[in-house]
Each structure stands twice: as structure tokens, then as C-alpha cells.
Motif scaffolding. Structure first.
Motif, PDB file in Angstrom:
ATOM      1  N   ASP A  42     -18.046  -3.775 -30.207  1.00 51.59           N
ATOM      2  CA  ASP A  42     -19.337  -4.156 -30.850  1.00 51.59           C
ATOM      3  C   ASP A  42     -19.031  -5.010 -31.791  1.00 51.59           C
ATOM      4  O   ASP A  42     -20.061  -5.404 -32.531  1.00 51.59           O
ATOM      5  CB  ASP A  42     -19.805  -2.972 -31.300  1.00 51.59           C
ATOM      6  N   GLU A  43     -17.718  -5.609 -31.917  1.00 51.56           N
ATOM      7  CA  GLU A  43     -17.658  -6.421 -33.328  1.00 51.56           C
ATOM      8  C   GLU A  43     -18.056  -5.762 -34.655  1.00 51.56           C
ATOM      9  O   GLU A  43     -18.691  -6.446 -35.499  1.00 51.56           O
ATOM     10  CB  GLU A  43     -18.143  -7.875 -32.782  1.00 51.56           C
ATOM     11  N   ASP A  44     -17.842  -4.612 -34.674  1.00 52.30           N
ATOM     12  CA  ASP A  44     -18.336  -3.775 -36.022  1.00 52.30           C
ATOM     13  C   ASP A  44     -17.454  -3.757 -37.137  1.00 52.30           C
ATOM     14  O   ASP A  44     -16.523  -2.936 -36.819  1.00 52.30           O
ATOM     15  CB  ASP A  44     -18.596  -2.202 -35.361  1.00 52.30           C
ATOM     16  N   THR A  45     -17.483  -4.658 -37.792  1.00 52.42           N
ATOM     17  CA  THR A  45     -16.655  -4.934 -38.899  1.00 52.42           C
ATOM     18  C   THR A  45     -16.725  -3.589 -39.974  1.00 52.42           C
ATOM     19  O   THR A  45     -15.505  -3.425 -40.566  1.00 52.42           O
ATOM     20  CB  THR A  45     -16.613  -6.115 -39.559  1.00 52.42           C
ATOM     21  N   GLY A  46     -18.052  -3.239 -40.022  1.00 54.53           N
ATOM     22  CA  GLY A  46     -17.942  -2.004 -40.868  1.00 54.53           C
ATOM     23  C   GLY A  46     -17.333  -0.895 -40.654  1.00 54.53           C
ATOM     24  O   GLY A  46     -16.284  -0.039 -41.415  1.00 54.53           O
ATOM     25  N   THR A  47     -17.524  -0.385 -39.109  1.00 54.66           N
ATOM     26  CA  THR A  47     -16.509   0.686 -38.696  1.00 54.66           C
ATOM     27  C   THR A  47     -15.207   0.411 -38.836  1.00 54.66           C
ATOM     28  O   THR A  47     -14.053   1.224 -39.280  1.00 54.66           O
ATOM     29  CB  THR A  47     -17.089   0.993 -37.234  1.00 54.66           C
ATOM     30  N   MET A  48     -14.443  -0.935 -38.522  1.00 56.74           N
ATOM     31  CA  MET A  48     -13.272  -1.302 -38.543  1.00 56.74           C
ATOM     32  C   MET A  48     -12.734  -1.124 -39.857  1.00 56.74           C
ATOM     33  O   MET A  48     -11.506  -0.613 -40.038  1.00 56.74           O
ATOM     34  CB  MET A  48     -12.930  -2.686 -37.973  1.00 56.74           C
ATOM     35  N   SER A  49     -13.308  -1.680 -40.791  1.00 58.55           N
ATOM     36  CA  SER A  49     -12.824  -1.494 -42.422  1.00 58.55           C
ATOM     37  C   SER A  49     -12.692  -0.019 -42.746  1.00 58.55           C
ATOM     38  O   SER A  49     -11.830   0.220 -43.614  1.00 58.55           O
ATOM     39  CB  SER A  49     -13.822  -2.252 -43.311  1.00 58.55           C
ATOM     40  N   LYS A  50     -13.431   0.872 -41.875  1.00 57.31           N
ATOM     41  CA  LYS A  50     -13.383   2.196 -42.505  1.00 57.31           C
ATOM     42  C   LYS A  50     -12.306   2.798 -41.767  1.00 57.31           C
ATOM     43  O   LYS A  50     -11.726   3.834 -42.615  1.00 57.31           O
ATOM     44  CB  LYS A  50     -14.792   3.113 -42.240  1.00 57.31           C
TER      45      LYS A  50
END
Length: 145
Positions: A42-50
Motif C-alpha cells: 500500500d506504500e503506507d509510510t505511516g504504518t511502516m514508520s510505526k
């Protein structure tokens, strides 16, 4: 709207995984793996950073590696676009009280720096418990033959 609802759902799963004790929930490593590959797709950088540990490292099949910052930049800058990241043959286990090990295969399709890829890779993912939270610490990708 669907993406917002789905993202909230995935974040809820992460929070549930983070709140469970090791003894009560031995599926935490597999949950972290699912969240990692979904966030990548999903290219979800918010979740990745968490979910990524500060010392996160990913090493791909040709030996190149990236840390937490670089993977975030690649996803947010459009340098890495993952159309599919489908896992199979997943096996997970806890190793000690605060380390999870997951192995399996992942079917990747997308582009990296405008170069298309469509590969099935073998992966090893290590997740660790930092305080009350679980984080993905290391991912190794190897060509599947």
C-alpha cells in the motif's frame, strides 16, 4: 474512503498485536509479517514508520540493503512501487520471550527505480518486542529457485 477505512483497520490490528503478551499470542510474528507486507504493497509510510524498529534493515536478493529511512523515502518518493506482495508457505515462531522469526515465500510485482520486477522470493523476517510494542527488525529476501 475505502483506503482510509482499511488503513484504520490495519492500524487496529497492529495495536491489537502490540497489546498482546508473548505467552497469550504466539501469532504476533506472523501478524507483524502480514502488516509489513501489506504496508509495503500500500506504500503506507505511516504504518511502516510505526512498525519498523530503529535499527531496521532489509536486504534484497542481490545483496543490496536499506534501512528504515531509505525504505520510507523509496515508498514516499515513488522509487519503489509494489503492486503485489502476496505471501505463502508462512511459518512463524517465537524465539525466546521477545523475538519472532517468520519464514515463507513472497510474490512481488512492481517497479524499483523504474525497473519492473515480478519475482517469487523466499523471505526471513525477524520481529522484536521493544517495551510493549512489536517491531519488524530485519527482512532478508532470497531468490526462490
Amino acid at each position: 474512503m475505502k483506503k482510509v477505512v482499511f488503513t484504520a483497520f490495519v492500524l487496529g490490528l497492529v495495536n491489537v498485536a502490540f497489546g498482546q503478551s508473548n505467552a497469550a499470542n504466539k501469532s504476533v510474528p506472523e501478524t507483524m509479517t502480514n502488516v509489513f507486507f501489506k504496508a509495503l504493497q500500500d506504500e503506507d509510510t505511516g504504518t511502516m514508520s510505526k512498525i519498523l524498529a530503529n535499527n531496521f534493515q532489509i536486504t534484497n536478493a542481490d545483496g543490496q540493503s536499506a534501512d528504515k529511512d531509505l525504505i520510507g523515502q523509496a515508498l514516499s518518493g515513488g522509487h519503489l512501487v509494489v503492486d503485489a506482495a502476496t505471501t505463502s508457505d508462512v511459518q512463524s515462531r517465537l524465539v525466546g520471550a521477545n523475538t519472532g522469526l517468520v519464514t515463507g515465500k513472497v510474490k512481488f510485482k512492481g517497479t524499483l527505480q523504474n525497473q519492473s520486477f515480478d519475482n517469487t522470493l523466499v523471505f526471513t523476517l525477524i520481529s522484536i518486542q521493544e517495551g510493549e510494542s512489536w517491531k519488524v527488525s530485519d527482512v532478508r529476501l532470497i531468490s526462490a529457485k
